[in-house]
Scaffold this active site. Structure first.
Site, mmCIF file in Angstrom:
data_model
loop_
_atom_site.group_PDB
_atom_site.id
_atom_site.type_symbol
_atom_site.label_atom_id
_atom_site.label_comp_id
_atom_site.label_asym_id
_atom_site.label_seq_id
_atom_site.Cartn_x
_atom_site.Cartn_y
_atom_site.Cartn_z
ATOM 1 N N HIS A 129 -0.781 -1.344 10.727
ATOM 2 C CA HIS A 129 -0.087 -2.540 10.251
ATOM 3 C C HIS A 129 -1.003 -3.485 9.490
ATOM 4 O O HIS A 129 -0.560 -4.200 8.574
ATOM 5 C CB HIS A 129 0.533 -3.275 11.448
ATOM 6 N N HIS A 182 3.027 -0.896 2.306
ATOM 7 C CA HIS A 182 4.042 0.058 1.869
ATOM 8 C C HIS A 182 4.402 -0.209 0.414
ATOM 9 O O HIS A 182 4.107 -1.270 -0.138
ATOM 10 C CB HIS A 182 5.307 -0.055 2.726
#
Length: 352
Positions: A129, A182
């Site tokens: 993350h 992403h």
């Protein structure tokens, strides 16, 4: 590369990309999800001759969740990706375009309305993350390139798809809704305005290929930021943004799938170097948009030249460039930083 296809609880496709042949992703999605939304409406702007997608369902998309609730982190109850992964791609739950179409009524006036058919995918670069593309390392970044190539080829073959666009939005200043590292892929049912304009300009160019001529001129000049055997990264002479870098392969190819194995491998370290230079400019995490310019599926494909554009709206350590009146209303850009100066500043950043 190993490619594993799975499906999420509402039927959306999920694809894992791994470097190891023994990677196992036999984990089901346990969620009870609502039905998938209908595709957006495409409305034609008769003044600009452009299509605008109206996707009302995207108002409810996930917005800046906590790290504990991040849908791109694997394995927890709300995750879009049930299994731990290296690189994963899945159909967006809140797509701008999809093949789940319904009935659409005309709205009157001169605007034609049709279904926003196509497909939108999310590309997760890593399960970490707190990582970023620039921290992936060359091998993981190369795996992302393989995923881009795979998805470009697959999406280009879908009926009605006219153009495939791979991109990344990074940073709160850009307007991201998920901070997890992403990107996205849009499979459009039309050729986008910028691509159409570039290719129509290339068709009028006298001499060789316009993009190749631009690259040849820039490789000799003061705006080169970095280069290797297969790629050159440079600030364009008429950069629109304070810090904008274009990465061109030295061989003209239409899209990512057409890159050779050597060209794909050479891209990753150069791109990571450019991103680290951007982050090193002011000592802050740099917001950016990274946009792959690929050939449309059919339109003027013979003129296209694959290249990546990465730009930031940060013009100083404590200042952003806002796209206000001139840029937003007129499409007339005013840059605050001399492109030659931007290239020099980027070259002088120490990335080791």
């Amino acid at each position: 590369m190993k490619r594993t296809i799975a499906h999420l609880a509402d039927g959306r496709e999920l694809i894992y990309f791994d470097r190891r042949d023994d990677a196992d992703h036999d984990v089901a999605d346990p969620r009870d999800l609502p039905a998938r939304p209908l595709a957006s409406e495409l409305r034609h702007d008769p003044l600009m001759d452009e299509w605008v997608a109206v996707a009302r369902h995207r108002q409810t998309r996930t917005h800046l969740p906590s790290a504990q609730e991040c849908p791109l982190c694997p394995g927890h109850p709300g995750s879009e990706i049930p299994s731990p992964y290296e690189v994963a791609v899945f159909e967006n739950r809140f797509p701008s375009f999809s093949f789940n179409t319904g009935a659409y009524e005309q709205v009157g006036g001169l605007s034609e309305v049709r279904p926003g058919t196509g497909r939108c995918e999310v590309v997760c670069f890593t399960s970490d993350h707190d990582a970023s593309f620039s921290s992936l390392g060359d091998e993981r970044a190369a795996l992302v390139v393989e995923a881009w190539a795979d998805r470009t080829a697959e999406l280009s073959a879908l009926p009605g798809v006219e153009q495939v666009f791979c991109f990344e939005n990074r940073g709160a200043e850009i307007g991201i809704t998920l901070p997890h590292p992403h990107g996205q892929i849009y499979a459009y049912p039309y050729v986008t305005p910028r691509t159409r304009q570039m290719l129509e300009t290339a068709a009028r160019h006298r001499g060789g290929n316009l993009f190749a001529d631009v690259l040849a001129a820039e490789r000799k000049g003061p705006r080169v930021v970095a280069a290797n055997e297969h790629w050159t990264a440079f600030v364009p002479a008429a950069a629109r943004y304070p810090f904008e870098v274009h990465l061109y392969p030295h061989r003209r190819v239409p899209d990512i799938p057409a890159l050779s194995a050597e060209e794909r491998a050479a891209f990753a370290p150069l791109y990571i170097d450019v991103l680290r230079r951007l982050d090193g400019l002011f000592g802050v995490v740099m917001p950016y948009v990274a946009a792959w310019h690929q050939a449309p599926v059919t339109y003027r494909r013979d003129l296209a030249y694959l290249h990546l554009q990465v730009f930031t709206i940060r013009r100083a350590a404590d200042k952003l460039k806002y796209l206000a009146g001139s840029e937003s209303a007129m499409g007339a850009f005013v840059n605050d930083v001399l492109p030659e100066e931007a290239a020099r500043m980027l070259r002088e950043v120490v990335t080791d």
